[in-house]
Design a protein around this motif. Structure first.
Motif, PDB file in Angstrom:
ATOM      1  N   LYS A  86       0.821  -1.216   0.000  1.00  0.00           N
ATOM      2  CA  LYS A  86       0.000   0.000   0.000  1.00  0.00           C
ATOM      3  C   LYS A  86       0.854   1.264   0.000  1.00  0.00           C
ATOM      4  CE  LYS A  86      -3.546   2.545   2.465  1.00  0.00           C
ATOM      5  NZ  LYS A  86      -4.226   2.774   3.726  1.00  0.00           N
ATOM      6  N   HIS A  87       1.849   1.317   0.867  1.00  0.00           N
ATOM      7  CA  HIS A  87       2.705   2.512   0.954  1.00  0.00           C
ATOM      8  C   HIS A  87       3.355   2.819  -0.406  1.00  0.00           C
ATOM      9  CE1 HIS A  87       5.500   5.455   2.523  1.00  0.00           C
ATOM     10  NE2 HIS A  87       6.501   4.779   1.998  1.00  0.00           N
ATOM     11  N   HIS A  88       3.845   1.785  -1.080  1.00  0.00           N
ATOM     12  CA  HIS A  88       4.478   1.981  -2.395  1.00  0.00           C
ATOM     13  C   HIS A  88       3.447   2.440  -3.429  1.00  0.00           C
ATOM     14  CE1 HIS A  88       8.191   0.308  -0.873  1.00  0.00           C
ATOM     15  NE2 HIS A  88       7.517  -0.748  -0.428  1.00  0.00           N
ATOM     16  N   ALA A  89       2.230   1.893  -3.339  1.00  0.00           N
ATOM     17  CA  ALA A  89       1.168   2.297  -4.265  1.00  0.00           C
ATOM     18  C   ALA A  89       0.817   3.772  -4.059  1.00  0.00           C
ATOM     19  CB  ALA A  89      -0.067   1.423  -4.065  1.00  0.00           C
ATOM     20  N   GLU A  90       0.760   4.195  -2.794  1.00  0.00           N
ATOM     21  CA  GLU A  90       0.462   5.601  -2.511  1.00  0.00           C
ATOM     22  C   GLU A  90       1.568   6.510  -3.050  1.00  0.00           C
ATOM     23  OE1 GLU A  90      -2.249   5.233   1.525  1.00  0.00           O
ATOM     24  OE2 GLU A  90      -0.059   5.290   1.740  1.00  0.00           O
ATOM     25  N   GLU A  91       2.815   6.086  -2.909  1.00  0.00           N
ATOM     26  CA  GLU A  91       3.932   6.876  -3.445  1.00  0.00           C
ATOM     27  C   GLU A  91       3.820   7.016  -4.961  1.00  0.00           C
ATOM     28  OE1 GLU A  91       7.597   5.039  -2.229  1.00  0.00           O
ATOM     29  OE2 GLU A  91       7.580   6.019  -0.279  1.00  0.00           O
ATOM     30  N   LYS A  92       3.568   5.879  -5.653  1.00  0.00           N
ATOM     31  CA  LYS A  92       3.486   5.918  -7.123  1.00  0.00           C
ATOM     32  C   LYS A  92       2.283   6.724  -7.603  1.00  0.00           C
ATOM     33  CE  LYS A  92       6.100   1.816  -8.328  1.00  0.00           C
ATOM     34  NZ  LYS A  92       6.708   1.536  -9.598  1.00  0.00           N
ATOM     35  N   ALA A  93       1.161   6.640  -6.865  1.00  0.00           N
ATOM     36  CA  ALA A  93      -0.053   7.358  -7.266  1.00  0.00           C
ATOM     37  C   ALA A  93      -0.008   8.826  -6.841  1.00  0.00           C
ATOM     38  CB  ALA A  93      -1.280   6.691  -6.665  1.00  0.00           C
ATOM     39  N   GLY A  94       0.859   9.149  -5.891  1.00  0.00           N
ATOM     40  CA  GLY A  94       0.956  10.527  -5.416  1.00  0.00           C
ATOM     41  C   GLY A  94      -0.194  10.936  -4.521  1.00  0.00           C
ATOM     42  N   LYS A  95      -0.823   9.959  -3.846  1.00  0.00           N
ATOM     43  CA  LYS A  95      -1.909  10.285  -2.912  1.00  0.00           C
ATOM     44  C   LYS A  95      -2.083   9.167  -1.898  1.00  0.00           C
ATOM     45  CE  LYS A  95      -5.252   9.258  -6.477  1.00  0.00           C
ATOM     46  NZ  LYS A  95      -6.512   9.628  -7.055  1.00  0.00           N
ATOM     47  N   LYS A  96      -2.762   9.513  -0.804  1.00  0.00           N
ATOM     48  CA  LYS A  96      -3.059   8.550   0.261  1.00  0.00           C
ATOM     49  C   LYS A  96      -4.413   7.913  -0.014  1.00  0.00           C
ATOM     50  CE  LYS A  96       0.341   9.293   3.255  1.00  0.00           C
ATOM     51  NZ  LYS A  96       1.325   8.283   3.519  1.00  0.00           N
ATOM     52  N   PHE A  97      -4.535   6.642   0.333  1.00  0.00           N
ATOM     53  CA  PHE A  97      -5.798   5.923   0.180  1.00  0.00           C
ATOM     54  C   PHE A  97      -6.331   5.570   1.560  1.00  0.00           C
ATOM     55  CE2 PHE A  97      -3.345   4.602  -3.688  1.00  0.00           C
ATOM     56  CZ  PHE A  97      -4.106   5.305  -4.619  1.00  0.00           C
ATOM     57  N   ASP A  98      -7.530   6.117   1.912  1.00  0.00           N
ATOM     58  CA  ASP A  98      -8.153   5.801   3.196  1.00  0.00           C
ATOM     59  C   ASP A  98      -8.698   4.379   3.189  1.00  0.00           C
ATOM     60  OD1 ASP A  98      -7.619   8.337   4.222  1.00  0.00           O
ATOM     61  OD2 ASP A  98      -9.487   9.154   3.430  1.00  0.00           O
ATOM     62  N   VAL A  99      -9.161   3.950   2.018  1.00  0.00           N
ATOM     63  CA  VAL A  99      -9.686   2.594   1.829  1.00  0.00           C
ATOM     64  C   VAL A  99      -8.735   1.888   0.879  1.00  0.00           C
ATOM     65  CG1 VAL A  99     -11.656   1.275   0.939  1.00  0.00           C
ATOM     66  CG2 VAL A  99     -12.049   3.444   2.111  1.00  0.00           C
ATOM     67  N   PHE A 100      -8.450   0.610   1.130  1.00  0.00           N
ATOM     68  CA  PHE A 100      -7.542  -0.147   0.256  1.00  0.00           C
ATOM     69  C   PHE A 100      -7.908  -1.622   0.367  1.00  0.00           C
ATOM     70  CE2 PHE A 100      -3.254  -1.242  -1.477  1.00  0.00           C
ATOM     71  CZ  PHE A 100      -3.208  -0.301  -2.503  1.00  0.00           C
ATOM     72  N   VAL A 101      -9.026  -1.987  -0.293  1.00  0.00           N
ATOM     73  CA  VAL A 101      -9.594  -3.324  -0.147  1.00  0.00           C
ATOM     74  C   VAL A 101      -9.513  -4.080  -1.471  1.00  0.00           C
ATOM     75  CG1 VAL A 101     -11.669  -4.637   0.445  1.00  0.00           C
ATOM     76  CG2 VAL A 101     -11.169  -2.494   1.640  1.00  0.00           C
ATOM     77  N   ALA A 102      -8.805  -5.205  -1.458  1.00  0.00           N
ATOM     78  CA  ALA A 102      -8.699  -6.050  -2.654  1.00  0.00           C
ATOM     79  C   ALA A 102     -10.066  -6.598  -3.008  1.00  0.00           C
ATOM     80  CB  ALA A 102      -7.716  -7.186  -2.390  1.00  0.00           C
ATOM     81  N   LYS A 103     -10.426  -6.522  -4.297  1.00  0.00           N
ATOM     82  CA  LYS A 103     -11.722  -7.008  -4.767  1.00  0.00           C
ATOM     83  C   LYS A 103     -11.591  -8.279  -5.599  1.00  0.00           C
ATOM     84  CE  LYS A 103     -14.942  -4.851  -3.877  1.00  0.00           C
ATOM     85  NZ  LYS A 103     -15.747  -5.005  -2.673  1.00  0.00           N
ATOM     86  N   SER A 104     -10.657  -8.267  -6.556  1.00  0.00           N
ATOM     87  CA  SER A 104     -10.472  -9.422  -7.440  1.00  0.00           C
ATOM     88  C   SER A 104      -9.043  -9.406  -7.954  1.00  0.00           C
ATOM     89  CB  SER A 104     -11.483  -9.396  -8.593  1.00  0.00           C
ATOM     90  OG  SER A 104     -11.381  -8.193  -9.326  1.00  0.00           O
ATOM     91  N   PHE A 105      -8.642 -10.533  -8.566  1.00  0.00           N
ATOM     92  CA  PHE A 105      -7.253 -10.625  -9.027  1.00  0.00           C
ATOM     93  C   PHE A 105      -7.103 -11.717 -10.071  1.00  0.00           C
ATOM     94  CE2 PHE A 105      -7.546 -13.968  -5.977  1.00  0.00           C
ATOM     95  CZ  PHE A 105      -6.552 -14.891  -6.264  1.00  0.00           C
ATOM     96  N   THR A 106      -6.005 -11.623 -10.804  1.00  0.00           N
ATOM     97  CA  THR A 106      -5.543 -12.703 -11.677  1.00  0.00           C
ATOM     98  C   THR A 106      -4.067 -12.901 -11.349  1.00  0.00           C
ATOM     99  OG1 THR A 106      -4.833 -11.302 -13.520  1.00  0.00           O
ATOM    100  CG2 THR A 106      -7.118 -12.044 -13.550  1.00  0.00           C
ATOM    101  N   THR A 107      -3.557 -14.053 -11.732  1.00  0.00           N
ATOM    102  CA  THR A 107      -2.134 -14.321 -11.525  1.00  0.00           C
ATOM    103  C   THR A 107      -1.505 -14.767 -12.836  1.00  0.00           C
ATOM    104  OG1 THR A 107      -2.602 -16.605 -10.867  1.00  0.00           O
ATOM    105  CG2 THR A 107      -2.359 -14.989  -9.094  1.00  0.00           C
ATOM    106  N   GLN A 108      -0.203 -14.616 -12.898  1.00  0.00           N
ATOM    107  CA  GLN A 108       0.572 -15.067 -14.039  1.00  0.00           C
ATOM    108  C   GLN A 108       1.863 -15.654 -13.471  1.00  0.00           C
ATOM    109  OE1 GLN A 108       2.523 -12.000 -16.297  1.00  0.00           O
ATOM    110  NE2 GLN A 108       2.502 -13.208 -18.173  1.00  0.00           N
TER     111      GLN A 108
END
Length: 100
Positions: free
Chosen positions: A26-48
């Motif tokens: 999450k911290h790295h995602a906030e840095e890359k996006a340039g904003k803080k996320f109050d909510v950070f809930v995984a909904k769905s995913f795929t893998t490779q």
């Protein structure tokens, strides 16, 4: 019908393991996006499966807003570290998870 080797899996509902991955990056995602996320809930995913596993994760960040994460999990014998390789912002619940 089998999936191609190296291709993405079918989209699945997020699991506690996938939420844990999101919590760890999450911290790295906030840095890359340039904003803080109050909510950070995984909904769905795929893998490779590659030299480890790429996770493509749809994460709800409030209301109908989502981000897509590409997280690489290294093989266990190399330490199994997680690394955020990419983020797509301004996504919605309806947007499909695609390779990026």
């Amino acid at each position: 019908m089998s999936k191609p080797v190296g291709g993405p899996s079918e989209v699945k509902q997020a699991t506690p393991e996938v939420q844990k991955i999101c919590d760890e990056v999450k911290h790295h995602a906030e840095e890359k996006a340039g904003k803080k996320f109050d909510v950070f809930v995984a909904k769905s995913f795929t893998t490779q499966v590659v030299a480890g596993t790429n996770y493509f994760i749809k994460v709800n960040v409030g209301s109908d807003q989502c981000v897509h994460l590409r997280v690489h999990k290294a093989l266990p014998h190399t330490g199994g570290k997680l690394q955020l390789h990419g983020i797509q912002v301004s996504k919605t619940e309806q947007d499909l998870i695609e390779y990026f």
